[in-house]
Scaffold this active site. Structure first.
Site, short mmCIF file in Angstrom:
data_model
loop_
_atom_site.label_atom_id
_atom_site.label_comp_id
_atom_site.label_asym_id
_atom_site.label_seq_id
_atom_site.Cartn_x
_atom_site.Cartn_y
_atom_site.Cartn_z
N THR A 102 0.65 -4.59 -8.08
CA THR A 102 -0.50 -4.50 -7.18
C THR A 102 -1.05 -5.87 -6.80
O THR A 102 -1.50 -6.09 -5.67
CB THR A 102 -1.61 -3.65 -7.84
OG1 THR A 102 -1.09 -2.33 -8.02
CG2 THR A 102 -2.86 -3.58 -7.00
N ASP B 153 7.41 -2.61 -7.38
CA ASP B 153 6.40 -1.85 -8.11
C ASP B 153 6.97 -1.75 -9.52
O ASP B 153 8.16 -1.54 -9.70
CB ASP B 153 6.27 -0.45 -7.49
CG ASP B 153 5.11 0.34 -8.10
OD1 ASP B 153 4.15 0.60 -7.37
OD2 ASP B 153 5.19 0.70 -9.29
N CYS C 234 -1.77 9.93 -31.75
CA CYS C 234 -3.12 9.34 -31.75
C CYS C 234 -3.05 7.91 -31.20
O CYS C 234 -2.09 7.19 -31.44
CB CYS C 234 -3.68 9.29 -33.16
SG CYS C 234 -3.91 10.91 -33.87
N1 LIG Z 1 -1.80 -1.90 -10.84
C1 LIG Z 1 -0.48 -1.91 -10.62
O1 LIG Z 1 0.12 -2.96 -10.63
C2 LIG Z 1 0.20 -0.58 -10.41
C3 LIG Z 1 1.49 -0.64 -9.64
N2 LIG Z 1 1.92 0.69 -9.29
C4 LIG Z 1 2.61 -1.27 -10.45
O2 LIG Z 1 2.72 -1.04 -11.62
O3 LIG Z 1 3.40 -1.99 -9.89
#
Ligand SMILES: NC(=O)C[C@H](N)C(=O)O
Length: 428
Positions: free
Chosen positions: A71, A119, A337
């Site tokens: 992201t 991603d 857990c």
């Molecule tokens: N916050 C992120 O980076 C999520 C993204 N879908 C990833 O893992 O590449």
């Protein structure tokens, strides 16, 4: 059935005879640069000395940023209905515009963006190996490393790297963000800056995850939140550092400087299966996977109830565990857990599992358990017996066993049915 191979482990080659250091103009143009990485170092050896060529007190620290995507590197993509997608090459430009990174106290930074950016859901052991090998190739030229990845599988990638990089004597800090760096309000900026700061610390000799306001040991970390900025936790170990107005380091938790040379293990054996028990589950599926003659399973990771419990009235499941043992499948018990440790002897049912050869993952995360298994089975120099034994030994501070929870012999006392454990604060 042959295991999937990333690289054959052979006899370590002889280290090169003290090669000349690269000149600054060759490697460190001073500004943040984007490079099509051919492998900056001339060395592709297993064993490298721990020092960096030019003593770091006489110059700025140098940090290599390896960017895999996630992201942090994304922006809304109009061709994908406005969904977030990585933007190739943008990170280098965005970082060049961050004035914070130009400050004197900040390290000299070199950025390498992999192509294509991913991603993190699309990442796996081959990508982990690539990061490990790139750190190895550049180990002599940088004081520390920042690895930018998506958060979804970051705990796996970072755990895997902690095992792949044996005798790590420099910081390797993983980070990412929940909001892209290109947005006006984001968590990427701080995560990036703090990771660069920790990657410049001489006292950090391990793989860490920096997120929001904490530096965590990588193989203790787990993603706990899909939408909050505090997305990672280290449920069974205090953070290595907490960030507020000051940076509070728990230096007593840091792994010590290694005595040996860096050794990179890039082969992971991924022939394992993870099963989370559900009350009333139909175990014929697991039985099929274990007993099928075509199965190439090496290890079965069970996510059990509480302190490591399974139904005691299900003989068929106990039989599956015995069948696994006969087929040399290593069965490892973890807990569902979030916090606490597996204690296989605590309940009667645990004894049945011990008899069936099940080993405890203690308080390891499922991420660390799977990556540790893949790493150990990937090492051609270990017998199945040694793999089983090492699953109960803390190799990179990934678990708390009685042996690792105290620097002296653990003191236990039983009063009124209660066991008092005297644990030292040093958990490695
Ligand atoms: N916050 C992120 O980076 C999520 C993204 N879908 C990833 O893992 O590449």
């Amino acid at each position: 059935m042959p295991k999937p191979s990333t690289r054959p482990l052979s006899t370590p080659p002889i280290p090169p005879p003290n090669p000349p250091p690269p000149t600054d103009s060759e490697l460190y143009p001073g500004a943040i640069s984007r490079c099509k990485w051919q492998g900056a170092g001339p060395f592709d050896e297993y064993n490298l000395p721990q020092h960096t060529y030019l003593p770091s007190h006489s110059r700025k620290k140098r940090v290599l940023v390896l960017c895999t995507g996630g992201t942090l590197t994304m922006a809304p993509d109009s061709t994908k209905n406005g969904g977030l997608a990585p933007v190739e090459g943008a990170l280098t430009e965005w970082m060049s515009n961050m004035r914070e990174l130009q400050q004197d106290e900040m390290p000299e930074i070199k950025v390498h963006e992999y192509s294509p950016l991913l991603d993190s859901s699309d990442m796996g052991p081959c990508d982990w190996a690539r990061i490990a090998v790139d750190i190895e190739k550049n180990y002599l030229y940088f004081d520390g490393f920042v690895v930018l990845t998506g958060t979804d599988t970051m705990a796996y990638t970072a755990s895997a790297l902690s095992f792949m990089l044996e005798n790590l004597g420099k910081p390797v800090i993983f980070t990412g963000s929940q909001i892209p760096l290109c947005e006006a309000y984001n968590d990427a900026r701080r995560n990036l800056i703090m990771s660069l700061i920790f990657a410049s610390r001489d006292s950090v000799n391990e793989v860490g995850v920096f997120f929001h306001d904490r530096l965590l040991r990588a193989n203790r970390s787990t993603k706990i939140n899909t939408d909050r900025l505090l997305a990672f936790d280290s449920p069974n170990m205090e953070p290595l550092a907490n960030i507020g107005i000051t940076i509070d380091e728990n230096e007593h938790l840091f792994l010590p400087q290694p005595k040996g040379r860096l050794r990179v293990h890039s082969e992971m054996d991924t022939r394992l299966m993870t099963v989370r028990l559900v009350p009333g589950f139909d175990d014929s599926v697991i039985k099929y996977a274990v007993e099928n003659p075509d199965s190439n399973m090496q290890a079965l990771v069970l996510q059990l109830y509480g302190a490591g419990n399974m139904p005691s009235n299900k003989q068929s499941f106990i039989d599956v565990l015995h069948a696994a043992r006969e087929r040399d499948i290593l069965v490892v018990a973890t807990t569902q857990c979030l916090t606490g440790s597996v204690m296989l002897g605590h309940y009667a049912v645990g004894h049945q599992m011990k008899e069936a050869g099940v080993v405890s993952a203690y308080d390891m995360t499922v991420e660390a358990t799977c990556c540790k298994l893949a790493y150990l089975f990937g090492r051609d120099d270990l017998t199945p017996y040694e793999v089983k034994r090492l699953m109960g030994v803390s190799l990179r501070g990934e678990m708390t066993t009685d042996a690792s929870s105290s620097s002296s012999a653990p003191f236990t006392e039983k009063i009124a049915g209660m066991t008092f454990k005297n644990r030292s604060t040093r958990k490695v």
